[in-house]
Design a protein around this motif. Structure first.
Motif, PDB file in Angstrom:
ATOM      1  N   GLU A  19       1.731   5.516  15.118  1.00 18.74           N
ATOM      2  CA  GLU A  19       2.657   5.107  13.841  1.00 18.74           C
ATOM      3  C   GLU A  19       2.202   5.575  12.590  1.00 18.74           C
ATOM      4  OE1 GLU A  19       2.981   0.738  14.171  1.00 18.74           O
ATOM      5  OE2 GLU A  19       4.170   1.022  15.897  1.00 18.74           O
ATOM      6  N   SER A  20       3.114   5.547  11.636  1.00 17.81           N
ATOM      7  CA  SER A  20       2.830   6.102  10.316  1.00 17.81           C
ATOM      8  C   SER A  20       1.860   5.192   9.608  1.00 17.81           C
ATOM      9  CB  SER A  20       4.001   6.520   9.477  1.00 17.81           C
ATOM     10  OG  SER A  20       5.009   7.274  10.000  1.00 17.81           O
ATOM     11  N   PHE A  21       0.867   5.670   9.071  1.00 23.45           N
ATOM     12  CA  PHE A  21      -0.201   5.176   8.278  1.00 23.45           C
ATOM     13  C   PHE A  21       0.446   4.661   6.738  1.00 23.45           C
ATOM     14  CE2 PHE A  21      -3.060   5.952  11.364  1.00 23.45           C
ATOM     15  CZ  PHE A  21      -4.118   5.588  11.330  1.00 23.45           C
ATOM     16  N   GLU A  22       0.146   3.462   6.485  1.00 22.77           N
ATOM     17  CA  GLU A  22       0.574   2.896   5.222  1.00 22.77           C
ATOM     18  C   GLU A  22      -0.301   3.436   4.170  1.00 22.77           C
ATOM     19  OE1 GLU A  22       1.270  -1.164   5.408  1.00 22.77           O
ATOM     20  OE2 GLU A  22       2.773  -1.154   7.141  1.00 22.77           O
ATOM     21  N   ALA A  23      -0.074   3.458   2.985  1.00 22.65           N
ATOM     22  CA  ALA A  23      -0.642   3.818   1.621  1.00 22.65           C
ATOM     23  C   ALA A  23      -0.602   2.656   0.765  1.00 22.65           C
ATOM     24  CB  ALA A  23      -0.103   5.266   1.084  1.00 22.65           C
ATOM     25  N   THR A  24      -1.817   2.493   0.211  1.00 26.12           N
ATOM     26  CA  THR A  24      -1.970   1.442  -0.675  1.00 26.12           C
ATOM     27  C   THR A  24      -3.171   2.021  -1.792  1.00 26.12           C
ATOM     28  OG1 THR A  24      -1.776  -0.344   0.865  1.00 26.12           O
ATOM     29  CG2 THR A  24      -2.800  -0.941  -1.221  1.00 26.12           C
ATOM     30  N   GLY A  25      -2.417   1.854  -3.114  1.00 28.58           N
ATOM     31  CA  GLY A  25      -3.342   2.123  -4.285  1.00 28.58           C
ATOM     32  C   GLY A  25      -2.691   2.828  -5.201  1.00 28.58           C
ATOM     33  N   PRO A  26      -3.446   2.927  -6.451  1.00 24.21           N
ATOM     34  CA  PRO A  26      -2.803   3.662  -7.469  1.00 24.21           C
ATOM     35  C   PRO A  26      -2.580   5.009  -7.539  1.00 24.21           C
ATOM     36  CG  PRO A  26      -5.047   3.214  -8.297  1.00 24.21           C
ATOM     37  CD  PRO A  26      -4.614   2.677  -6.581  1.00 24.21           C
ATOM     38  N   ASP A  27      -3.350   5.824  -6.555  1.00 24.28           N
ATOM     39  CA  ASP A  27      -3.149   7.264  -6.871  1.00 24.28           C
ATOM     40  C   ASP A  27      -1.888   7.892  -6.035  1.00 24.28           C
ATOM     41  OD1 ASP A  27      -3.703   9.989  -6.484  1.00 24.28           O
ATOM     42  OD2 ASP A  27      -5.886   9.777  -5.883  1.00 24.28           O
ATOM     43  N   PRO A  28      -1.063   8.514  -6.645  1.00 21.33           N
ATOM     44  CA  PRO A  28       0.055   8.858  -5.988  1.00 21.33           C
ATOM     45  C   PRO A  28      -0.215   9.747  -4.976  1.00 21.33           C
ATOM     46  CG  PRO A  28      -0.255   9.980  -8.154  1.00 21.33           C
ATOM     47  CD  PRO A  28      -1.247   8.897  -8.068  1.00 21.33           C
ATOM     48  N   ARG A  29      -1.333  10.542  -4.693  1.00 20.19           N
ATOM     49  CA  ARG A  29      -1.684  11.199  -3.648  1.00 20.19           C
ATOM     50  C   ARG A  29      -1.862  10.679  -2.399  1.00 20.19           C
ATOM     51  NH1 ARG A  29      -7.009  14.146  -5.207  1.00 20.19           N
ATOM     52  NH2 ARG A  29      -7.503  12.045  -5.386  1.00 20.19           N
ATOM     53  N   LEU A  30      -1.999   9.276  -2.389  1.00 18.95           N
ATOM     54  CA  LEU A  30      -2.138   8.286  -1.249  1.00 18.95           C
ATOM     55  C   LEU A  30      -1.168   8.550  -0.189  1.00 18.95           C
ATOM     56  CD1 LEU A  30      -4.218   5.218  -2.605  1.00 18.95           C
ATOM     57  CD2 LEU A  30      -5.189   7.153  -1.030  1.00 18.95           C
ATOM     58  N   THR A  31       0.223   8.624  -0.754  1.00 16.93           N
ATOM     59  CA  THR A  31       1.157   8.654   0.332  1.00 16.93           C
ATOM     60  C   THR A  31       1.224   9.757   1.015  1.00 16.93           C
ATOM     61  OG1 THR A  31       2.529   7.178  -1.048  1.00 16.93           O
ATOM     62  CG2 THR A  31       3.717   8.540   0.417  1.00 16.93           C
ATOM     63  N   LEU A  32       0.889  11.030   0.313  1.00 16.28           N
ATOM     64  CA  LEU A  32       0.737  12.227   1.136  1.00 16.28           C
ATOM     65  C   LEU A  32      -0.334  12.167   2.073  1.00 16.28           C
ATOM     66  CD1 LEU A  32       1.192  14.989  -1.679  1.00 16.28           C
ATOM     67  CD2 LEU A  32       2.667  14.721   0.113  1.00 16.28           C
ATOM     68  N   ILE A  33      -1.478  11.721   1.714  1.00 11.51           N
ATOM     69  CA  ILE A  33      -2.634  11.628   2.508  1.00 11.51           C
ATOM     70  C   ILE A  33      -2.507  10.671   3.661  1.00 11.51           C
ATOM     71  CG2 ILE A  33      -5.119  10.962   2.633  1.00 11.51           C
ATOM     72  CD1 ILE A  33      -5.270  11.805  -0.408  1.00 11.51           C
ATOM     73  N   ALA A  34      -1.991   9.676   3.552  1.00 14.81           N
ATOM     74  CA  ALA A  34      -1.483   8.796   4.669  1.00 14.81           C
ATOM     75  C   ALA A  34      -0.687   9.428   5.644  1.00 14.81           C
ATOM     76  CB  ALA A  34      -0.914   7.730   4.342  1.00 14.81           C
ATOM     77  N   ARG A  35       0.436  10.103   5.185  1.00 15.37           N
ATOM     78  CA  ARG A  35       1.223  10.881   6.263  1.00 15.37           C
ATOM     79  C   ARG A  35       0.736  12.094   6.835  1.00 15.37           C
ATOM     80  NH1 ARG A  35       4.660  12.873   2.401  1.00 15.37           N
ATOM     81  NH2 ARG A  35       6.012  11.126   2.444  1.00 15.37           N
ATOM     82  N   GLY A  36      -0.437  12.572   6.157  1.00 22.56           N
ATOM     83  CA  GLY A  36      -1.236  13.681   6.433  1.00 22.56           C
ATOM     84  C   GLY A  36      -2.028  12.970   7.852  1.00 22.56           C
ATOM     85  N   VAL A  37      -2.826  12.060   7.384  1.00 25.10           N
ATOM     86  CA  VAL A  37      -3.766  11.361   8.399  1.00 25.10           C
ATOM     87  C   VAL A  37      -3.089  11.189   9.808  1.00 25.10           C
ATOM     88  CG1 VAL A  37      -5.066   9.386   8.805  1.00 25.10           C
ATOM     89  CG2 VAL A  37      -5.419  10.809   6.788  1.00 25.10           C
ATOM     90  N   SER A  38      -1.950  10.257   9.622  1.00 25.96           N
ATOM     91  CA  SER A  38      -1.207  10.119  10.801  1.00 25.96           C
ATOM     92  C   SER A  38      -0.671  11.382  11.695  1.00 25.96           C
ATOM     93  CB  SER A  38      -0.104   9.049  10.575  1.00 25.96           C
ATOM     94  OG  SER A  38       0.692   9.579   9.589  1.00 25.96           O
ATOM     95  N   ALA A  39       0.011  12.258  10.887  1.00 24.39           N
ATOM     96  CA  ALA A  39       0.359  13.453  11.667  1.00 24.39           C
ATOM     97  C   ALA A  39      -0.755  14.255  12.213  1.00 24.39           C
ATOM     98  CB  ALA A  39       1.053  14.266  10.558  1.00 24.39           C
ATOM     99  N   ASP A  40      -1.971  14.525  11.357  1.00 25.58           N
ATOM    100  CA  ASP A  40      -2.930  15.193  12.242  1.00 25.58           C
ATOM    101  C   ASP A  40      -3.511  14.389  13.274  1.00 25.58           C
ATOM    102  OD1 ASP A  40      -2.512  16.976  10.529  1.00 25.58           O
ATOM    103  OD2 ASP A  40      -4.285  16.754   9.058  1.00 25.58           O
ATOM    104  N   LEU A  41      -3.439  13.158  13.302  1.00 26.02           N
ATOM    105  CA  LEU A  41      -4.205  12.190  14.313  1.00 26.02           C
ATOM    106  C   LEU A  41      -3.371  12.692  15.673  1.00 26.02           C
ATOM    107  CD1 LEU A  41      -5.192   8.928  12.804  1.00 26.02           C
ATOM    108  CD2 LEU A  41      -6.742  10.576  13.921  1.00 26.02           C
TER     109      LEU A  41
END
Length: 581
Positions: free
Chosen positions: A205-227
């Motif tokens: 499932e898609s990982f959720e992003a939490t935090g002030p850094d706007p890059r987190l949404t991209l990183i969370a999406r990338g982590v789940s896709a790469d996994l």
């Protein structure tokens, strides 16, 4: 630093139409019924409520709800679909959210001050297909509610459509089970398909992003896709992505045995990744882990996650698979982020975002000149320029796409994505045999590659074998039920050429619910309505096509179209001529 967005602010409760809306707990209620909304859905609803009666553009909503993050247009479409389900609204006869073609949305229901607390729920439901069912109007209904006669007609229409969808879905699943596998045997894939079907399924499932850094949404999406990609390289495991499709019965063997989910939390310097693996059948957690590292250690975290998950599942991994997992596309974090931005922009399927994606891929390549998937992304952007007619010199764009795709394959012949892009480019070149060869290679590298099954199914329709393509398309939908509008378009197209207009219409309408600006879906729905004798509906679709492309000409559109079966091509061209296109 990212500012506070609409999801983190406190809002007073309000009444929208017949619903009490309580933003702080992401719930809406009516009578004894309570519905939980996702945070993004609540944010969109509140933003529309602030501008009640005014047209709010898609761009404004994307900026307000997904600030400083590039997301595909489909993200907003999915949220609107979920809101309509929750509110019991209809795109055809809206009482709450009205879509304004090529502009955006507006809230048309009345808004008032909340005068009652949220009820203690007798039913507290999430958004499921059951939410499509019509609901009786309560006292104090909004002034935009239709008359009782119109409501009864609407209920009858919805019940008919629901019954039709259920019937066709069951029939489609039965057909998928019973379909002759001769086509797969010819491609040399029937062994892999049988083996994959017998394997345990893991759903990422898609990982959720939490935090002030706007890059987190991209990183969370990338982590789940790469996994999902890494785990798909293991032959002893079948991997699906996205949430479990609620429409399948519990006994369906496509239900995931294991579900992997998680979240990414960070502040720009540190990165915390939480991952959870559950046995969905036994209903118990198998494993959970927290990684707290420097942001620059993202790839090491991904490696550790993959190895930990495989160890928990006791899946046998060959030496060759271990080597493929270890060879990441890039170890340059900045290049990886630029690549993810390109991927997000490419999903939008608009000319401006296609250019934005191309720029991001070039930035990634400048940071890592050996980044094969970035070259593949460039190839796909050029191929889309050709397919959509955006390029001033289409043939030149297609030639560049082929060279870039070949470069990507030469750099990394061991990853499925480079072969898929070559297949896509060959489809635009009408080299369908070559495309199938590349897609077969992609599936040998990744037997769970949903897009490869979908593109093979699309090719079957192009060459005059739509029936053979349906089983492949249903496999793709089972592996990636949240793929958006494309899979529904491909299914609708196949059923149209099979002469099953009812099934075609159901799937094409689903495609347009997810992406109202999908020109090809409007074109096929026009042809389907013409075949059904629904001339008024067909002319409505003609109007939609003209709104999306004022200079649309069917002959010009069909010229580069990769439909090579002469009978099917003439059937589509004739239908478009009959409606004046």
């Amino acid at each position: 630093m990212l500012g506070v967005d609409s999801e983190s602010r406190s809002h007073a409760a309000l009444r929208i139409g017949e619903w009490l809306v309580v933003p702080d707990v992401n719930r809406i209620g009516r009578g004894s019924e309570v519905v939980r909304l996702e945070p993004k859905a609540m944010s969109v609803l509140l933003h529309l409520a602030q501008r009640r009666g005014a047209v709010v553009t898609r761009e404004e909503l994307l900026t307000a709800v997904w600030p400083r993050v590039i997301v595909g247009d489909n993200a907003l479409t999915q949220v609107i679909i979920k809101l309509r389900r929750a509110l019991g609204d209809s795109a055809h006869e809206p009482r709450y959210i009205e879509a304004i073609s090529k502009k955006g949305y507006r809230l048309i229901a009345s808004i008032g001050q909340a005068v009652a607390p949220l009820p203690v729920p007798e039913t507290d439901r999430r958004l499921t297909p059951a939410a499509f069912a019509p609901r009786p109007a309560s006292a104090g209904s909004v002034s935009t509610a239709p008359s009782p006669d119109r409501m009864h007609a609407r209920r009858r229409w919805l019940m008919s459509v629901t019954l039709l969808v259920v019937t066709l879905t069951v029939a489609g699943l039965f057909e998928w089970r019973q379909h002759d596998t001769a086509r797969l045997r010819e491609a040399g894939l029937v062994g892999e398909m049988s083996a994959v079907d017998a394997l345990p399924m893991l759903r990422v499932e898609s990982f959720e992003a939490t935090g002030p850094d706007p890059r987190l949404t991209l990183i969370a999406r990338g982590v789940s896709a790469d996994l999902a990609t890494d785990l798909s390289k293991v032959s002893g495991l079948r991997v699906a992505t996205g949430a479990e499709p609620p429409s399948l019965p519990a006994a369906e063997t496509t239900r995931a045995r294991y579900v992997l989910s998680g979240s990414v939390i960070g502040d720009g310097e540190r990165l915390r990744v939480y991952a959870y693996l559950v046995d969905a059948i036994a209903g118990r957690e198998l494993w959970s882990q927290r990684f707290d590292r420097d942001a620059s250690d993202l790839f090491a975290v991904q490696d550790d996650l993959v190895h930990s998950i495989l160890a928990v599942l006791s899946v046998k991994v060959t030496d060759a698979e271990t080597l493929r997992i270890a060879q990441r596309d890039t170890r340059n974090l900045r290049a990886y982020e630029q690549f993810l931005r390109g991927q997000a922009a490419l999903l939008v399927r608009s000319r401006s975002q296609n250019e934005a994606a191309r720029a991001e891929y070039w930035r990634a390549i400048r940071l890592d000149p050996a980044f094969a998937r970035a070259y593949a992304g460039l190839a796909l952007a050029d191929a889309l320029d050709y397919q959509m007619g955006w390029a001033s010199d289409g043939r030149a764009a297609l030639g560049r796409a082929l060279e870039l795709a070949r470069s990507a394959e030469q750099m990394r012949p061991d990853i499925a994505e480079t072969h898929w892009v070559l297949g896509f480019v060959d489809v635009q070149r009408r080299e369908h045999g070559e495309a199938l060869r590349h897609l077969d290679t992609a599936l040998r590298l990744n037997p769970s590659y949903a897009d490869a099954y979908a593109l093979k199914g699309g090719i079957d329709t192009y060459v005059g074998r739509p029936r053979d393509g349906i089983s492949l398309l249903r496999t793709a939908m089972r592996l990636n039920p949240q793929a958006g509008s494309l899979y529904f378009l491909l299914l609708g197209r196949a059923y149209y050429f099979l002469g099953d207009s009812a099934q075609a219409r159901v799937n094409l309408e689903q495609a347009l619910l997810r992406n109202p600006e999908n020109l090809e879906a409007h074109i096929y729905l026009t042809a389907v309505d013409r075949a059904l004798g629904m001339d008024g509906a067909a002319q409505w679709e003609v109007t939609e096509i003209r709104a999306l492309d004022p200079g649309f000409d069917a002959g010009r559109w069909l010229a580069p179209y990769p439909l090579t079966d002469a009978r099917q091509r003439e059937r589509l061209a004739s239908a478009l001529r009959e409606v004046g296109l």
